[in-house]
Design an enzyme around this catalytic site. Structure first.
Site, PDB file in Angstrom:
ATOM      1  CE  LYS A  70      42.199  53.773  23.208  1.00  0.00           C
ATOM      2  NZ  LYS A  70      41.533  53.113  24.313  1.00  0.00           N
ATOM      3  CD1 TRP A  87      53.271  50.599  28.827  1.00  0.00           C
ATOM      4  CD2 TRP A  87      54.188  48.626  28.331  1.00  0.00           C
ATOM      5  NE1 TRP A  87      52.725  49.653  29.657  1.00  0.00           N
ATOM      6  CE2 TRP A  87      53.266  48.444  29.385  1.00  0.00           C
ATOM      7  CE3 TRP A  87      54.888  47.513  27.858  1.00  0.00           C
ATOM      8  CZ2 TRP A  87      53.024  47.188  29.966  1.00  0.00           C
ATOM      9  CZ3 TRP A  87      54.658  46.269  28.441  1.00  0.00           C
ATOM     10  CH2 TRP A  87      53.719  46.123  29.477  1.00  0.00           C
ATOM     11  NE  ARG A 124      52.643  51.812  18.907  1.00  0.00           N
ATOM     12  CZ  ARG A 124      52.000  50.917  18.192  1.00  0.00           C
ATOM     13  NH1 ARG A 124      50.833  51.213  17.659  1.00  0.00           N
ATOM     14  NH2 ARG A 124      52.502  49.728  18.002  1.00  0.00           N
ATOM     15  CD  GLU A 141      35.318  46.968  30.425  1.00  0.00           C
ATOM     16  OE1 GLU A 141      36.087  45.984  30.428  1.00  0.00           O
ATOM     17  OE2 GLU A 141      35.677  48.099  30.059  1.00  0.00           O
ATOM     18  CG  ASN A 147      56.552  48.273  19.114  1.00  0.00           C
ATOM     19  OD1 ASN A 147      55.687  48.229  18.267  1.00  0.00           O
ATOM     20  ND2 ASN A 147      56.360  47.799  20.326  1.00  0.00           N
ATOM     21  N   GLY A 148      58.966  46.053  20.613  1.00  0.00           N
ATOM     22  CA  GLY A 148      58.905  44.586  20.594  1.00  0.00           C
ATOM     23  C   GLY A 148      59.697  44.019  21.754  1.00  0.00           C
ATOM     24  CB  CYS A 152      57.469  50.944  22.293  1.00  0.00           C
ATOM     25  SG  CYS A 152      58.091  50.333  23.857  1.00  0.00           S
ATOM     26  CE  LYS A 204      37.742  50.759  31.270  1.00  0.00           C
ATOM     27  NZ  LYS A 204      37.705  49.751  30.312  1.00  0.00           N
ATOM     28  CD  GLU A 217      41.637  49.386  32.008  1.00  0.00           C
ATOM     29  OE1 GLU A 217      42.278  48.983  31.045  1.00  0.00           O
ATOM     30  OE2 GLU A 217      40.480  49.853  31.899  1.00  0.00           O
ATOM     31  CG  HIS A 228      31.740  28.993  45.791  1.00  0.00           C
ATOM     32  ND1 HIS A 228      31.464  27.901  46.589  1.00  0.00           N
ATOM     33  CD2 HIS A 228      30.657  29.151  44.987  1.00  0.00           C
ATOM     34  CE1 HIS A 228      30.278  27.409  46.271  1.00  0.00           C
ATOM     35  NE2 HIS A 228      29.759  28.153  45.302  1.00  0.00           N
TER      36      HIS A 228
END
Ligand code: G6P
Length: 631
Positions: free
Chosen positions: A626, A76, A27, A506, A102-103, A2, A510, A513, A529
């Protein structure tokens, strides 16, 4: 996550708020909203829209709100779906108090139940909504004391309310009883005050401020501030007035052009040769006497000498960079190193060991878990009397002025430039480079590698700008073609070993995402396994096979996948053994040590083209942000 922005001054608030929100959309983009106090009616005018900021901009494009004090938010979603009713600002039942946050308010349920029993009606499913109701209640109680209705009253009310809040927050609050004032407060989440010409502007991050002023006052943890056009009062949690000088913002407002690229992400993948060049220019220096190239990190040799072990905390892509870093620090420089998810470390840290270096890796410098993990480590180590246990910190970040940047002067600025695409590409590349620098530095100081090996690694690094440029040229078109064949698959397995295991992780991250295709990265030897049970001809397996320590092993693991009909894609040089791949994404024959810096490039391109082919919003993938400023 946010983003919040708030302004008071002499200029119209709405354009300043919208402009600030544009810079904070990275954000979160689940919804956006603004509230302004109308300077004629002294009432709060609020407008909110679900989805991206452009929807809010459409809403307000024909509205002229006359008001110079306002707050804005880009969300967000944490509590409550991304719907208009859950968009900020939230307003109390009297319509006099508006709040953006924000939080996460962790005890909101308990507070909400109490307020509901008192007859308060809630209009959203958010944790934030308790705040305006609580502030209005406080203001009502204060009015019984016949206090003047002004900004100071709002300040007292907010201070009383935040003492009951658990969790983290950055808040900006309007009250019609003090129509030229704003109160802002923070605990853990970031908040910066910008001192403009004719206005004060507060925001979660500096880009929202940079076009108005370069003079800023970052609010410290647990501080609260009252702002009106005439000045700022800042108080700490003991209610002591804080006086400090503003600082000047180093970063200039940068307008980032997509150039001819369809998406920022593709442009940023293409920025990587320049990222390498900038890094080399900044951190490789030539000794004028010997001509020897050296790493130019600003910490003295004693610092490196004293370190016996390293712990690294990070999240997401930064954690993958840290894993490559850990491999280099252990295998090249010989320092025992552990990497932790910051979110795990903060609740189950390893026992304290002496002479430990803690490295925080975060491109944004604001990831809540990474900051909390670093804070915790500073705290528990600072309380030890034995010098050997004292904190030694390094921050690896793209934002030196961020929260992590303010924790330590030992900063490695990755110098990647602004990255707009939510999925990290060039910042990952630059984080990797930072770890190469550290490993070389440690290897030199500890004598764990011969001068020849060190020089060879340095010399390989100097070839990177050209090598990456060639890779991009070679792969962009073929990755696009490959994407046409695979854009509809359901699962993809990425395999790597040793230094390239994190690159498999990674690569998978990618793809997940931005294309929303399920992908999993595995150490190649682990495939048998479990993941092998998924394999059939519909599941492509992408294997990173670099000649060196584990090449034959990786090729054998790839054979095992092929025997189960999987379509095999190799990221490997054109050499013996790689003919088993159904499709080869060739990379140059290079020293295994630097292979992660090259192997990642075709994987970034492939993910990009698959997502673009699926017609998805590559730069702002759903549900992601981000900068993740909540736990
Ligand atoms: C989010 C971003 C990722 C990033 C991660 C860690 O999840 O979407 O791209 O890797 O946060 O961010 P940091 O700023 O700490 O590197």
């Amino acid at each position: 996550m946010c983003g919040i922005v708030a302004v008071t001054g002499y200029k119209r608030a709405m354009p300043l708020l919208i402009n600030g929100l544009k810079k904070l959309e990275y954000r979160g983009y689940d919804s956006a909203g603004i509230a302004v106090i109308n300077s004629e009616t002294k009432k709060i005018i609020c407008n909110k829209a679900e989805g991206k900021l452009k929807n809010l901009i459409n809403n307000v494009s024909n509205i002229d709100i006359k008001g110079t004090v306002g707050i804005g938010h880009t969300r967000w979603a944490t509590h409550g779906k991304p719907e208009v009713k859950n968009a900020h600002p939230h307003i109390d039942n009297s319509g006099k108090v508006a709040v953006v946050q924000n939080g996460i308010i962790e005890n909101y349920q308990e507070l909400k139940i109490k307020l509901e029993k008192e007859g308060i009606i809630f209009n959203s499913d958010t944790d934030t909504e308790v705040i305006p109701h609580l502030i209005q209640k406080e203001l009502h109680a204060l009015s019984q004391l016949e206090l003047e209705s002004n900004g100071s009253t709002l300040l007292v009310a907010v201070r009383n309310v935040i003492s009951d809040l658990e969790g983290s927050y950055a808040l900006a609050i309007l009250w019609t009883g003090a129509p030229d004032s704003l109160v802002v407060a923070r605990r853990q989440a970031p908040l910066i005050i910008g001192i403009g010409e004719g206005e004060f502007i507060c925001a979660s991050d500096t880009p929202a401020i940079a076009n108005l002023t370069k003079i800023i006052l970052p609010l410290e943890d647990e501080e609260i501030a009252l702002l009106n056009p005439l000045g700022i009062e800042i108080y700490n949690s003991n209610n002591e007035r804080q006086f400090r000088n503003p600082i000047s913002l180093q970063t200039s407002e940068q307008v980032i052009d997509k150039m001819s690229f369809r998406h920022y992400m593709l442009k940023e993948i293409y920025d990587q040769p320049e990222t390498a060049k900038n890094w080399l220019d900044k951190f490789l220096i030539k000794d004028s006497d010997t001509g020897q190239l050296n790493i130019n990190y600003n910490f003295d040799t004693k610092f490196f000498e004293s370190i016996e072990r390293i712990e690294i905390v990070a999240c997401g892509t930064s954690k993958h960079a840290a894993m490559v870093g850990s491999f280099l620090l252990e295998q090249f420089a010989g320092i025992p190193t552990n990497v932790f998810y910051a979110s795990e470390f903060r609740y189950s840290p390893p026992p304290l060991l002496p002479n430990t270096l803690t490295i925080g890796v975060t491109q944004s410098g604001e990831t809540a878990d990474t900051i909390a993990a670093i804070n915790m480590e500073i705290q528990r180590r600072s309380s030890m009397s034995d010098e050997k246990y004292k904190p030694n910190l390094i921050a690896i970040t793209n934002r030196v002025e961020s929260s992590i940047g303010r924790k330590t002067s030992n900063i490695i600025d990755i110098c990647a430039g602004i990255e707009i695409g939510v999925a990290a590409t060039k910042t990952f590349f630059a984080q990797l480079l930072s770890f190469y620098g550290l490993a070389i530095k440690f290897a030199q100081v500890k004598g764990s590698q011969s001068e020849k090996n060190i020089n060879q690694l340095i010399s390989e690094l100097t070839n990177l700008p050209l090598l990456v440029e060639q890779l991009l040229e070679k792969h962009n078109h073929s990755a696009e073609k490959l994407a046409h064949d695979f854009f509809n698959v359901k699962d993809v397995i990425f395999l790597g070993r040793g230094i390239n295991y994190p690159i498999a992780l990674e690569g998978a991250l990618k793809l997940k995402e931005i294309s929303y295709i399920h992908a999993a990265g595995y150490p190649a030897g682990e495939m048998k396994h479990g993941p092998i049970a998924l394999l059939d001809k519909k599941v492509p397996v992408i294997s990173i096979a670099i000649p060196g320590e584990v090449f034959d092993k990786v090729i054998s693991n790839a054979q095992e996948a092929k025997a189960r009909d999987a379509f095999l894609i190799g990221v490997a040089p054109e050499c013996n053994g790689t003919e088993i791949f159904d499709h080869l994404m060739p990379i140059p024959s290079i020293n295994e040590w630097i292979s992660p810096l090259l192997a990642i490039v075709p994987l970034q391109l492939l993910s990009y083209h698959i997502a673009a082919h699926r017609g998805l919003d590559v730069d702002q993938p759903r549900n992601l942000a981000k900068s993740v400023t909540v736990e």
